[in-house]
Design a protein around this motif. Structure first.
Motif, PDB file in Angstrom:
ATOM      1  N   ASN A  74       0.826  -1.207   0.000  1.00  0.00           N
ATOM      2  CA  ASN A  74       0.000   0.000   0.000  1.00  0.00           C
ATOM      3  C   ASN A  74       0.862   1.260   0.000  1.00  0.00           C
ATOM      4  OD1 ASN A  74      -2.245   1.612   0.041  1.00  0.00           O
ATOM      5  ND2 ASN A  74      -2.518   1.481   2.253  1.00  0.00           N
ATOM      6  N   LEU A 256       3.371  14.151   5.247  1.00  0.00           N
ATOM      7  CA  LEU A 256       1.931  14.379   5.344  1.00  0.00           C
ATOM      8  C   LEU A 256       1.503  14.549   6.801  1.00  0.00           C
ATOM      9  CD1 LEU A 256      -0.852  14.499   3.950  1.00  0.00           C
ATOM     10  CD2 LEU A 256      -1.003  12.022   4.220  1.00  0.00           C
ATOM     11  N   GLN A 260      -0.170  17.883   8.472  1.00  0.00           N
ATOM     12  CA  GLN A 260      -1.422  17.876   9.245  1.00  0.00           C
ATOM     13  C   GLN A 260      -1.253  18.684  10.533  1.00  0.00           C
ATOM     14  OE1 GLN A 260      -2.258  13.709   9.848  1.00  0.00           O
ATOM     15  NE2 GLN A 260      -3.151  13.414   7.812  1.00  0.00           N
ATOM     16  N   LYS A 263      -0.938  22.422   9.859  1.00  0.00           N
ATOM     17  CA  LYS A 263      -2.232  23.023   9.537  1.00  0.00           C
ATOM     18  C   LYS A 263      -3.097  23.159  10.796  1.00  0.00           C
ATOM     19  CE  LYS A 263      -4.201  21.936   5.399  1.00  0.00           C
ATOM     20  NZ  LYS A 263      -4.556  21.082   4.222  1.00  0.00           N
ATOM     21  N   PHE A 283      -0.459  11.521  -3.395  1.00  0.00           N
ATOM     22  CA  PHE A 283      -1.172  12.439  -2.501  1.00  0.00           C
ATOM     23  C   PHE A 283      -0.424  13.762  -2.311  1.00  0.00           C
ATOM     24  CE2 PHE A 283       1.102   9.658   0.612  1.00  0.00           C
ATOM     25  CZ  PHE A 283       1.825  10.625   1.289  1.00  0.00           C
ATOM     26  N   MET A 286      -2.262  16.190  -4.139  1.00  0.00           N
ATOM     27  CA  MET A 286      -3.696  16.299  -3.827  1.00  0.00           C
ATOM     28  C   MET A 286      -3.946  17.214  -2.646  1.00  0.00           C
ATOM     29  SD  MET A 286      -4.833  12.322  -3.959  1.00  0.00           S
ATOM     30  CE  MET A 286      -4.460  11.256  -5.339  1.00  0.00           C
ATOM     31  N   VAL A 287      -2.977  17.322  -1.738  1.00  0.00           N
ATOM     32  CA  VAL A 287      -3.188  18.092  -0.512  1.00  0.00           C
ATOM     33  C   VAL A 287      -2.968  19.581  -0.766  1.00  0.00           C
ATOM     34  CG1 VAL A 287      -2.644  16.244   1.089  1.00  0.00           C
ATOM     35  CG2 VAL A 287      -0.788  17.621   0.150  1.00  0.00           C
ATOM     36  N   THR A 288      -3.398  20.393   0.181  1.00  0.00           N
ATOM     37  CA  THR A 288      -3.195  21.837   0.121  1.00  0.00           C
ATOM     38  C   THR A 288      -2.395  22.251   1.348  1.00  0.00           C
ATOM     39  OG1 THR A 288      -5.378  21.974  -0.867  1.00  0.00           O
ATOM     40  CG2 THR A 288      -4.368  24.057  -0.153  1.00  0.00           C
TER      41      THR A 288
ATOM     42  N   SER B  76      -6.396   1.462  -0.989  1.00  0.00           N
ATOM     43  CA  SER B  76      -6.475   1.353   0.468  1.00  0.00           C
ATOM     44  C   SER B  76      -7.483   0.300   0.868  1.00  0.00           C
ATOM     45  CB  SER B  76      -6.860   2.686   1.077  1.00  0.00           C
ATOM     46  OG  SER B  76      -5.908   3.629   0.726  1.00  0.00           O
ATOM     47  N   LEU B 256     -12.244  11.358  -7.590  1.00  0.00           N
ATOM     48  CA  LEU B 256     -11.081  12.247  -7.574  1.00  0.00           C
ATOM     49  C   LEU B 256     -10.838  12.840  -8.958  1.00  0.00           C
ATOM     50  CD1 LEU B 256      -8.634  13.420  -6.033  1.00  0.00           C
ATOM     51  CD2 LEU B 256      -7.359  11.391  -6.715  1.00  0.00           C
ATOM     52  N   PHE B 283      -7.312   9.418   0.678  1.00  0.00           N
ATOM     53  CA  PHE B 283      -7.149  10.689  -0.027  1.00  0.00           C
ATOM     54  C   PHE B 283      -8.437  11.525  -0.037  1.00  0.00           C
ATOM     55  CE2 PHE B 283      -7.954   7.754  -3.671  1.00  0.00           C
ATOM     56  CZ  PHE B 283      -9.081   8.365  -4.200  1.00  0.00           C
ATOM     57  N   MET B 286      -7.891  14.179   2.251  1.00  0.00           N
ATOM     58  CA  MET B 286      -6.697  15.004   2.040  1.00  0.00           C
ATOM     59  C   MET B 286      -6.938  16.123   1.042  1.00  0.00           C
ATOM     60  SD  MET B 286      -3.787  12.083   1.588  1.00  0.00           S
ATOM     61  CE  MET B 286      -3.579  10.738   2.744  1.00  0.00           C
ATOM     62  N   VAL B 287      -7.891  15.897   0.118  1.00  0.00           N
ATOM     63  CA  VAL B 287      -8.117  16.877  -0.940  1.00  0.00           C
ATOM     64  C   VAL B 287      -8.998  18.022  -0.456  1.00  0.00           C
ATOM     65  CG1 VAL B 287      -7.791  15.300  -2.861  1.00  0.00           C
ATOM     66  CG2 VAL B 287     -10.042  15.471  -1.799  1.00  0.00           C
ATOM     67  N   THR B 288      -9.029  19.091  -1.244  1.00  0.00           N
ATOM     68  CA  THR B 288      -9.894  20.234  -0.959  1.00  0.00           C
ATOM     69  C   THR B 288     -10.846  20.425  -2.139  1.00  0.00           C
ATOM     70  OG1 THR B 288      -7.983  21.222   0.124  1.00  0.00           O
ATOM     71  CG2 THR B 288      -9.896  22.645  -0.240  1.00  0.00           C
TER      72      THR B 288
END
Lengths: 337, 337
Positions: A74, A256, A260, A263, A283, A286-288, B76, B256, B283, B286-288
């Motif tokens: 994974n 990550l 977290q 933030k 990812f 994908m994150v902000t 996942s 996504l 995810f 995790m995204v916005t």
């Protein structure tokens, strides 16, 4: 239907092709046409052909199976390496079975026994974080089948290894952060006994020195680099009297977790603390904010690992020497730095 | 060292314990103390004990191996099911080997042959999207080893199946979107020939009917539900004269991809178009904006699948009937709806 067991020859005679062609067709070998494969499979079904793969493997000493052992399936990195190993090996008529160690040494030992039990023709592996004792890997070598290591390997085993230049990657990251004006760079690292993480830590320390940055003991940690580890280490760094202005995590998962926490604490990234990960997991985009990371060329590593195995298989030898193939990693700058 | 091959008995005599205890210790059975395991392994090494697992499996008809076959390890959901299968089976002395089909029927057939070749004591599987012909699964049954299906299964095989209630899940999603004021709900679906996706489509259609929403042909698509498929289908939906005000994707990956397109096109989510995925992949948080999704109880499904295998193993029978265990899925509402 007669009681006599159907053989490859029975099918070959019926279709007026060679036994070898029948065998290849049943293994989905790419050298056989789709039409022939279909004809062979149809007749095989009609005659109730039951392949005795195990007996044939014991007879020929070849199972056409390759075992892949990874810390975890994974992970986009390991998953991509695996995908590419499979593509190369499947096209040459090999099947792949996978085991994961979950970073446990005990599980890794069991996995090696399992793969040897299944009569694999070779093993491609990346070691668990816990692994220090190499006895079980030595056992693979004594069985006379090729062992190819990638990412997390050990030179002491004297087998083929494919990876990236971890020491240089750390320099690349510290150079980048220094250029952005960061001077207090922390490192959430892996365990020093794992060569790649050791190299990343060494590269980090030497790069600090090169830039005349002070090395601070509390800025460096060793862990399994999970999301949770990233959270724990980031909290420790924020609790310091003199917190860092940049964090370089040796895995994207740890990065990550760190993100977290940053933030949650409303700390501006990258303005107050810049962040760099490692591995270029999907990812990170994908994150902000998106996370700057290092691409480890997983596809190429998988392909080279498979091709290395095939070379030994073709030469019918497992007499290995340490062939190191080290690729240059690539820094992908994103919003977090 | 004498030339006589070391046996389990030699080790047992040396330590004054039973042969069964030695065997268990070497398999890392949890019923044996750490101290005994270490002593056994030490003596085994001194006497150069070489287990002949294959011979022993052929003799006993038991390999202590279980094969797991999934469409992809890089998910996942499947990864969590696998993790839980491994935890349960490892604790009972079984090792697990994994193969992935990458949604290819041909690869799935090869994987089944591979697992049968390795003499697994049972197979736990989730089918490839492509799979329609069940011959290869029937072959597992004729070999007399237990076959347990999860998530993507087929009732026609008459074997144990563990999954969630997909039909009801679609109702739950449409009810939720209707409650939010959406009336034009599109469905990015999987292939109808796969039962779970068929059930999700049926549930979607019936739920529309229940709410007196018009069913629009162009609102429903079938695909492999990858990120790329989600992108393609979202673009098609946006190009319609009458685009939807909500999209329910049958996988988080497709959701996504849809979200990426919506963000690229500056379409407000959820205000202009609401979005719901399926699978509760990490995810989605995790995204916005974070994506509303359906939790499929992967951990529980893995545990039940492993326990189901163990029941057959204990009873030493593979005479199966269709035992369906259907769990209720859970909607996790997030920012996207």
């Amino acid at each position: 239907m007669s009681n006599k067991k159907t053989t490859l020859k029975d099918i070959a005679v019926k279709l007026n092709i060679s036994t070898a062609a029948v065998s290849k067709a049943l293994r989905n070998d790419s050298r056989i046409s789709k039409k022939t494969k279909e004809a062979v499979k149809k007749i095989a079904k009609e005659l109730d052909y039951q392949p005795n793969n195990l007996a044939s493997a014991l007879r020929s000493g070849k199972s056409n199976l390759v075992g892949v052992m990874v810390p975890s399936t994974n992970s986009s990195y390991f998953s991509s390496v695996l995908q590419n190993i499979e593509e190369v090996l499947n096209s040459k008529g090999y099947n792949v079975i996978v085991t994961q160690s979950n970073e446990s040494y005990t599980k890794e030992c069991n996995n090696i026994d399992t793969l040897l039990f299944t009569q694999v023709d070779g093993i491609i592996a990346s070691m668990a974080n816990e692994t220090v004792d190499l006895d079980f890997f030595e056992k693979i070598k004594t069985k006379g089948i090729p062992l190819i290591l990638f990412d997390r390997g050990e030179n002491d085993l004297n087998v083929d290894y494919i990876g990236i230049n971890d020491y240089d990657s750390s320099h690349m990251i510290v150079d980048h952060l220094a250029q952005k004006g960061c001077k207090k760079i922390a490192h959430i690292g892996g365990f020093k006994h794992t060569r790649i993480f050791n190299n990343r830590i060494r590269g980090y320390v030497d790069a600090l020195h090169k830039h005349n940055f002070t090395f601070i003991d509390d800025y460096v940690s060793e862990s399994n680099l999970t999301i949770e580890d990233g959270r724990i280490q980031m909290k420790k760094l924020l609790a310091l009297q003199n917190p860092p202005d940049a964090v370089y995590a040796a895995s994207d998962y740890a990065a990550l977790g760190a993100l977290q926490v940053l933030k949650e604490e409303n700390i501006a990234v990258p303005n107050t603390i810049a962040l760099v990960g490692f591995g270029n997991e999907p990812f990170t985009t994908m994150v902000t904010p998106t996370i700057t990371s290092v691409d480890q060329h997983s596809a190429e590593i998988g392909k080279i690992a498979a091709q290395t195995f095939l070379e030994y298989a073709d030469k019918k030898t497992a007499t290995q020497q340490l062939n190191k193939k080290i690729l240059e990693a690539k820094l992908i700058v994103r919003e977090s730095s």
